[in-house]
Design a protein around this motif. Sequence first.
Motif, short mmCIF file in Angstrom:
data_model
loop_
_atom_site.label_atom_id
_atom_site.label_comp_id
_atom_site.label_asym_id
_atom_site.label_seq_id
_atom_site.Cartn_x
_atom_site.Cartn_y
_atom_site.Cartn_z
N THR A 116 124.62 105.39 126.58
CA THR A 116 125.12 104.59 125.67
C THR A 116 124.41 103.44 125.65
O THR A 116 124.11 102.74 126.66
N LEU A 117 123.91 102.59 124.32
CA LEU A 117 123.34 101.45 124.43
C LEU A 117 124.15 100.35 123.74
O LEU A 117 123.59 99.10 123.98
N SER A 118 125.15 100.65 123.26
CA SER A 118 126.07 99.46 122.56
C SER A 118 127.45 99.34 123.19
O SER A 118 128.14 100.29 123.29
N PHE A 119 127.74 98.30 123.52
CA PHE A 119 129.13 97.83 124.07
C PHE A 119 129.64 96.32 123.42
O PHE A 119 129.06 95.55 122.83
N ASP A 120 130.90 96.40 123.57
CA ASP A 120 131.75 95.34 123.23
C ASP A 120 131.82 94.41 124.17
O ASP A 120 132.56 94.34 125.21
N GLY A 121 130.91 93.04 124.42
CA GLY A 121 131.06 92.19 125.51
C GLY A 121 129.87 92.83 126.44
O GLY A 121 128.87 93.39 126.26
N VAL A 122 130.16 92.31 127.73
CA VAL A 122 129.14 92.71 128.67
C VAL A 122 129.13 94.08 129.09
O VAL A 122 130.19 94.89 128.69
N THR A 123 128.10 94.72 129.74
CA THR A 123 128.07 96.06 129.95
C THR A 123 129.22 96.33 130.89
O THR A 123 129.48 95.40 131.82
N PRO A 124 129.65 97.55 131.05
CA PRO A 124 130.70 98.09 132.15
C PRO A 124 130.17 98.14 133.41
O PRO A 124 130.86 97.37 134.34
N SER A 127 124.10 84.70 140.78
CA SER A 127 124.27 82.98 140.72
C SER A 127 124.16 82.29 142.05
O SER A 127 124.19 81.26 142.02
N LEU A 128 124.37 83.24 142.95
CA LEU A 128 124.66 82.57 144.63
C LEU A 128 123.34 82.16 145.18
O LEU A 128 123.58 81.61 146.18
N GLN A 129 121.99 82.49 144.75
CA GLN A 129 120.74 82.33 145.64
C GLN A 129 120.39 80.88 144.88
O GLN A 129 120.03 80.55 143.79
N ARG A 130 120.68 79.74 145.66
CA ARG A 130 120.25 78.34 145.45
C ARG A 130 119.47 77.84 146.39
O ARG A 130 119.80 76.97 147.40
N PRO A 131 118.32 78.05 146.39
CA PRO A 131 117.24 77.46 147.51
C PRO A 131 117.28 75.88 147.32
O PRO A 131 117.43 75.54 146.04
N ARG A 132 117.10 75.30 148.12
CA ARG A 132 116.84 73.89 148.19
C ARG A 132 115.82 73.33 148.29
O ARG A 132 115.43 72.17 148.21
N THR A 133 114.58 74.09 148.51
CA THR A 133 113.18 73.65 148.36
C THR A 133 112.51 74.65 147.57
O THR A 133 112.90 75.36 147.06
N GLU A 134 111.00 74.19 147.58
CA GLU A 134 110.05 74.84 146.55
C GLU A 134 109.39 76.04 147.38
O GLU A 134 108.66 76.79 146.81
N GLU A 135 109.71 76.28 148.39
CA GLU A 135 109.21 77.28 149.58
C GLU A 135 109.61 78.65 149.24
O GLU A 135 110.76 78.84 149.21
N PRO A 136 108.75 79.52 148.81
CA PRO A 136 109.21 81.05 148.15
C PRO A 136 110.07 81.67 149.33
O PRO A 136 110.90 82.46 149.04
N ALA A 137 109.63 81.47 150.52
CA ALA A 137 110.17 82.18 151.61
C ALA A 137 111.60 81.81 151.70
O ALA A 137 112.43 82.85 152.27
N GLU A 138 112.15 80.68 151.29
CA GLU A 138 113.32 80.40 151.45
C GLU A 138 114.37 81.42 150.42
O GLU A 138 115.67 81.61 151.07
N HIS A 159 130.23 94.21 134.56
CA HIS A 159 131.64 93.81 134.83
C HIS A 159 132.11 94.28 136.02
O HIS A 159 132.78 93.64 137.15
N TYR A 160 131.85 95.56 136.35
CA TYR A 160 132.30 96.34 137.52
C TYR A 160 131.54 95.81 138.83
O TYR A 160 132.47 95.39 139.84
N THR A 161 130.35 95.53 138.86
CA THR A 161 129.55 94.89 139.88
C THR A 161 129.65 93.33 140.00
O THR A 161 129.16 92.73 141.14
N ALA A 162 130.21 92.72 138.98
CA ALA A 162 130.10 91.16 139.09
C ALA A 162 128.79 90.90 139.22
O ALA A 162 128.57 89.81 140.05
N VAL A 163 127.81 91.32 138.67
CA VAL A 163 126.54 91.02 138.90
C VAL A 163 125.87 89.48 138.63
O VAL A 163 125.16 89.04 139.37
#
Length: 286
Positions: free
Chosen positions: A21-29, A41-52, A32-36
């Motif tokens: 299925t390719l069409s949904f009303d709103g976000v994909t199931p 949104s939880l990865q918030r590095p504080r420097t420009e270092e890629p390894a962080e 929604h299920y995985t709260a992806v």
Amino acid sequence: MSSSAALAREQRAERNRGRPTLSFDGVTPYAHYTAVSTLLSLQRPRTEEPAETTFLVATQVMELLFALIRHEWEQARDAVDADDVPAALAALRRGHKAQDVLAESWELLAPMTPTEFNRFRDQLGEASGFQSYGYRHLEFLLGNKSAAMIRPHRADPHVSAELERALAEPSLYDAVLRLLHRRGFPVPAERVERDWTQPAEPHPQVVRVWELVYADDRPDNELLALAEALLDTAERVTLWRHRHAMAVKRTMGAKAGTGGSSGLQWLMRNVQKDVFPELWQLRTQL
């Protein structure tokens, strides 16, 4: 599985002619299920270092795995309390798979050099994995009880209450010894009923009890299977501790830890501590 849900899936696949299925009303199931969206949104590095970013993701993956392993060990303990050894074995074996992934997750950090780590280490401040309450739950479930280890979490009433509860409950190993007592094995009284907030010292009579369990090595001896599953759990805990220590040694050597410990020296002491020591002592006596 409900028959109506299965029928709906079959009908949907037929309407789609086997295509997704390719069409949904709103976000994909799935989203929604995985709260992806929340998860990513939880990865918030504080420097420009890629390894962080790698460091953040690896740490968050470990926290998710701590929660999963805690779930499985609590399931195993509760099943043992209910005299349901097959269910306990199933939970422990699921936990083994999660423990394997947990140990391998250190591979994410293996390529990180000391120079890369130093570029963002100061941003950690006093943050340390030692402060993980998810990991502390696991240590309590293993029987490594210490009321002092709840102190870092006093500012979070929910977390501290959960840890206080875990401190006061029998550990996974305590539950197994109580099961052996109910099955007629001569477990010492002080290991059947005691102050569960305190760690237990190895007892020679408990080693003797395990000798009796191992004396019956028939394939259908579920207590022997349970003992071996506990050893599989214990060995994986030690492996994870060792991988942790080696990751620290590789990225920062013997420098002091961010959380106030001696760092590598502290971690190596933990590596040397056997999990379920009486089961290990048994190996020498058999």
